[in-house]
Design a protein around this motif. Structure first.
Motif, mmCIF file in Angstrom:
data_model
loop_
_atom_site.group_PDB
_atom_site.id
_atom_site.type_symbol
_atom_site.label_atom_id
_atom_site.label_comp_id
_atom_site.label_asym_id
_atom_site.label_seq_id
_atom_site.Cartn_x
_atom_site.Cartn_y
_atom_site.Cartn_z
ATOM 1 N N ALA A 537 0.874 -1.083 0.243
ATOM 2 C CA ALA A 537 0.139 -0.029 0.036
ATOM 3 C C ALA A 537 0.784 1.180 -0.015
ATOM 4 O O ALA A 537 0.604 2.184 -0.729
ATOM 5 N N ALA A 538 1.906 1.330 0.847
ATOM 6 C CA ALA A 538 2.819 2.457 0.590
ATOM 7 C C ALA A 538 3.529 2.606 -0.600
ATOM 8 O O ALA A 538 3.488 3.514 -1.052
ATOM 9 N N VAL A 539 3.847 1.684 -1.312
ATOM 10 C CA VAL A 539 4.642 1.688 -2.551
ATOM 11 C C VAL A 539 3.417 2.158 -3.588
ATOM 12 O O VAL A 539 3.938 3.050 -4.328
ATOM 13 N N LEU A 640 -11.703 12.924 10.954
ATOM 14 C CA LEU A 640 -12.162 11.696 11.590
ATOM 15 C C LEU A 640 -10.982 11.506 13.161
ATOM 16 O O LEU A 640 -11.697 10.918 13.837
ATOM 17 N N LEU A 641 -9.685 11.962 12.816
ATOM 18 C CA LEU A 641 -8.984 11.837 14.149
ATOM 19 C C LEU A 641 -9.347 12.995 15.191
ATOM 20 O O LEU A 641 -9.324 12.518 16.181
ATOM 21 N N LEU A 642 -9.868 14.149 14.747
ATOM 22 C CA LEU A 642 -10.102 14.927 15.831
ATOM 23 C C LEU A 642 -11.429 14.532 16.662
ATOM 24 O O LEU A 642 -11.767 15.137 17.521
ATOM 25 N N LEU A 643 -12.265 13.513 16.134
ATOM 26 C CA LEU A 643 -13.424 13.066 16.985
ATOM 27 C C LEU A 643 -13.148 12.425 18.252
ATOM 28 O O LEU A 643 -13.964 12.484 19.148
ATOM 29 N N ALA A 707 -6.843 -2.787 5.402
ATOM 30 C CA ALA A 707 -6.277 -1.399 5.859
ATOM 31 C C ALA A 707 -6.733 -1.260 7.149
ATOM 32 O O ALA A 707 -5.848 -0.906 8.170
ATOM 33 N N LEU A 708 -8.170 -1.438 7.596
ATOM 34 C CA LEU A 708 -8.473 -0.987 9.023
ATOM 35 C C LEU A 708 -7.990 -1.994 9.932
ATOM 36 O O LEU A 708 -7.297 -1.774 10.939
ATOM 37 N N LEU A 713 -6.754 2.508 12.072
ATOM 38 C CA LEU A 713 -7.713 3.710 11.711
ATOM 39 C C LEU A 713 -6.700 5.144 11.234
ATOM 40 O O LEU A 713 -7.029 5.573 10.136
ATOM 41 N N ALA A 714 -5.948 5.420 12.061
ATOM 42 C CA ALA A 714 -5.064 6.594 11.847
ATOM 43 C C ALA A 714 -4.306 6.685 10.334
ATOM 44 O O ALA A 714 -4.318 7.377 9.575
ATOM 45 N N VAL A 715 -3.603 5.313 10.495
ATOM 46 C CA VAL A 715 -2.699 5.089 9.247
ATOM 47 C C VAL A 715 -3.655 5.200 7.633
ATOM 48 O O VAL A 715 -3.380 5.710 6.808
ATOM 49 N N THR A 716 -4.983 4.338 8.031
ATOM 50 C CA THR A 716 -5.623 4.149 6.947
ATOM 51 C C THR A 716 -6.184 5.632 6.615
ATOM 52 O O THR A 716 -6.201 5.863 5.325
ATOM 53 N N ALA A 717 -6.687 6.392 7.366
ATOM 54 C CA ALA A 717 -7.152 7.867 7.109
ATOM 55 C C ALA A 717 -6.069 8.925 6.439
ATOM 56 O O ALA A 717 -6.423 9.365 5.400
#
Length: 732
Positions: A537-539, A640-643, A707-708, A713-717
């Motif tokens: 996924a990173a590549v 989403l992370l701010l929630l 991904a999840l 969650l954070a890396v997927t977002a």
């Protein structure tokens, strides 16, 4: 001046299309979940198939809309086809499941799962996808911006369907009954569009006749289809609830209770009842205050009350409809026992609200983390809540799928992950081997026995005489050779993955266990992807970013041609991915999201409608506005992370507003994309609509399956934000 009432059937028809699409989507997915034990893998696959079929329909409908000379008739035919496909899908799915050998409560392998889902979804998806470009063509004679208008009206219908599913259909009606109630309005509008000169009363009478003929018999057809899936068993009760379908069956006098096809309890099952009531409670030296989360059906509760020192037994079930079903399994003397307290609440939320040090023993009598909804009980955060609610020396007990003699690599990795996760919280962990491994965890002072003789002595001291788990069977189960074999298998497993709320890897690991049982199919694919997903996924993201920059710098004309399709596909993928992440975060924070899932999805659709309406009325510079909206999608994952941060707003309202804002961005994006850089038309709208849906299908699979659970969650977002950044670069 054109009579506005002449336009009303067309506009109501587009709303009806959105209503039937949104409602039938909920019904098909809910029906599939009821067949598959609530497994979210089936949810993601059904959703992805739906979106792919709708993408196919959108592409085909775009060509039809460009060629037709009578858009009213074309849309009416499509609407009639959709109205007929809505109830038909609820019949096709269980019939196809019975033909392909789909056993309720399981995930079939090979092509059985795909065949059954495709048979139900294909007509719905193609007809529904084709209606959007046909609706654009239909409204072109009524408004200067037909794409935005069609998007607005269809999203409004989908929002109404989500609200109806949450408040009316899901809690009370079976899928076929709900579909039979949903289809007649669409059929009435289709008849009015096809026969505009005929009196509307004729169409209304025809729709009323269909409604009156179909609705009363839908329940009987549902029962017959359910009975077909359970040969040799008599279904004596079937209950639709907000959390799924409950079935009670009888076979040779034995009563079985299923929830979403998953076995919950058997009458006269001494092995399971004695393990839950006597063996588990004997892992604590003197249990007085005990909490059970799940597992309240059957005779185990009555057996637990025989412990002489027991003073309180709290029983927690998410689904309140389970408690009345106890009458099928036992005389239910527990209902009158003052020591027993029944609670209807999500188990983890109940733990969070429990007083510190309230219990001597907590038992998770659950099927294990076989779904993302259940995985939250087996995370570091879930175990921390359990430890907080335990007294010093208290014990947490939970069963997990295992094997009596040999653990394969997948099963060993799954159990090792559970052990590593629980050891993050509890310093003392013991695992009793067996076909079901029994985990027991506590602090340094917990007196958890590891020898069979110690367990037997505790049972004898309490005057308990097991019929199944007698001294011979307990000594065989806890033999040194079995415990050593289990320890060696877990020690030899690859690096154990820690299960967390933001990355429920145990759900993913249990999905791979199906690979050996179903001989291939989706679980085998998941197992193959496990090792290299993160790096791959990173590549891919890095290549997309670098490629976007190079195309923009070196091939400007090509970049401009690719920009809008890339942006639409990226937003489709990110929109679906962020919706899945938000629903998962909501479920972890507030317990189960089943009750509100229709409302949450409906709020997203309401945002789409508001965004489409705004784009239709705003006099913006289109290219510049489109770039700003695309930039909003780059930033949307950060919201989403701010929630998780403290805000003045209270709890659920934060999520409601986020999903509404996310839908607003989507509603602004698509109409601007259609008008960006060229004249809008039904064919172009159909192609972009197909791309949007294809991207959403990929998002459902990639985020929900891989991904999840693997990246969190954070890396997927973050990845979803970078994907939209690549599209934004092409637009600059």
């Amino acid at each position: 001046m054109r009579n506005p009432f002449l336009d009303l059937p067309a506009r109501l028809g587009v709303i009806a299309a959105g209503f039937m699409l949104g409602g039938s989507q909920v019904l098909v997915i809910r029906h599939a979940l009821a067949l598959a034990g609530g497994d979210e893998a089936v949810f993601a696959l059904a959703f992805a198939l739906w979106l792919l079929c709708a993408a196919l329909g959108g592409a085909w409908g775009g060509g039809w809309a460009a060629r037709t000379r009578d858009p009213r008739r074309a849309f009416g035919l499509g609407l009639a086809a959709l109205a007929l496909a809505v109830p038909l899908a609820q019949v096709t799915l269980p019939l196809a499941a019975s033909v392909t050998g789909w056993i309720p409560g399981s995930v079939p392998g090979g092509g059985g799962l795909l065949a059954a889902l495709a048979a139900a979804v294909l007509p719905l998806g193609v007809a529904g996808g084709a209606l959007f470009p046909l609706g654009c063509r239909l409204l072109a004679a009524q408004t200067a911006r037909p794409v935005a208008a069609a998007y607005l009206l269809e999203s409004l219908g989908a929002f109404l369907a989500g609200a109806a599913a949450a408040l009316i259909f899901a809690p009370r009606l079976g899928p076929l009954t709900a579909a039979a109630a949903m289809a007649p309005p669409g059929l009435i509008l289709a008849l009015i569009l096809l026969r505009p000169k005929a009196p509307a009363a004729i169409a209304l009478a025809a729709g009323a006749l269909v409604f009156a003929a179909g609705l009363p018999g839908a329940g009987d057809v549902e029962m017959a289809l359910a009975q077909r899936l359970r040969p040799g068993q008599e279904i004596v009760q079937s209950v639709e609830t907000p959390y799924g379908r409950l079935e009670v069956t009888r076979r040779h006098g034995q009563i079985t209770v299923y929830e979403n096809g998953l076995l919950l309890a058997l009458s006269d099952d001494p092995a399971a009842e004695e393990e839950r009531a006597w063996v588990s409670l004997a892992l604590h030296p003197a249990p007085r205050e005990v909490l059970w989360i799940g597992g309240t059906l059957g005779g185990a509760v009555d057996l637990a009350l025989r412990h002489p020192g027991l003073q309180r037994l709290d029983l927690v079930e998410l689904n309140p409809a389970l408690f009345p079903l106890r009458r099928w399994m036992t005389s239910d003397g527990a209902a009158d026992d003052p020591r027993v307290r029944f609670h209807t609440e999500d188990g983890r939320r109940f733990l969070a609200g429990s007083a510190e040090g309230a219990y001597d023993l907590i038992a998770l009598n659950l099927p294990g983390p076989r779904s993302a909804r259940l995985a939250k009980f087996y995370t570091v955060e879930g175990f921390l809540l359990a430890r907080r609610a335990l007294k010093p020396g208290g014990v947490l007990v939970f069963p997990a799928q295992a094997a009596e003699d040999y653990l394969g690599e997948d099963l060993a990795l799954y159990l090792a992950s559970l052990e590593a996760t629980v050891r993050k919280v509890f310093p003392q962990v013991r695992i009793l081997p067996g076909e079901t491994a029994l985990f027991a965890a506590g602090d340094e002072t917990a007196g958890i026995p590891v020898q069979a003789d110690s367990l037997i002595a505790r049972l004898e001291a309490r005057g308990l005489e097991p019929i199944y788990w007698d001294s011979w069977r307990l000594r065989d189960r806890l033999a040194d050779s079995r415990r050593e074999a289990l320890d060696q298998a877990l020690a030899g497993a690859p690096e154990a993955l820690i299960n967390r709320d933001a990355a429920p890897v145990s759900f993913y690991l249990q999905q791979t266990l199906w690979a050996r049982q179903v001989r291939g199919g989706l679980p085998a694919m998941l197992k193959a992807l496990r090792g290299g997903f993160g790096g791959s996924a990173a590549v891919v993201l890095a290549m997309l970013l670098v490629g976007a920059i190079m195309v923009r710098l070196l091939a400007g004309r090509v970049g401009r041609r690719l920009a809008v399709p890339a942006a639409v596909a990226a937003v489709g993928l990110a929109g679906m991915g962020l919706e899945i992440l938000a629903l998962t975060a909501y479920q972890v924070q507030f317990g189960s999201g089943y009750r509100e899932v229709g409302l949450l999805a409906g709020l997203y659709m309401a945002g789409l409608a508001l965004g489409a309406a705004w784009s239709e009325r705003a006099g913006w510079n289109r290219p510049q506005a489109f770039r700003w909206v695309q930039a909003g999608w780059v930033a949307a994952p950060a919201g989403l992370l701010l929630l998780s941060l403290p805000w003045p707003l209270e709890g659920r309202l934060d999520f409601f507003l986020y999903l509404l804002a996310l839908g607003l961005l989507g509603g602004l994006h698509f109409p601007l994309a259609v008008r960006y850089g060229s004249l809008p038309g039904p064919a172009r709208a159909g192609r972009l609509y197909a791309l949007d849906l294809a991207g959403a299908a990929l998002g459902a699979l990639a985020v929900g399956f891989l991904a999840l659970p693997l990246a969190g969650l954070a890396v997927t977002a973050l990845g979803l934000g970078l994907l939209n950044l690549a599209a934004l670069i092409l637009l600059m």
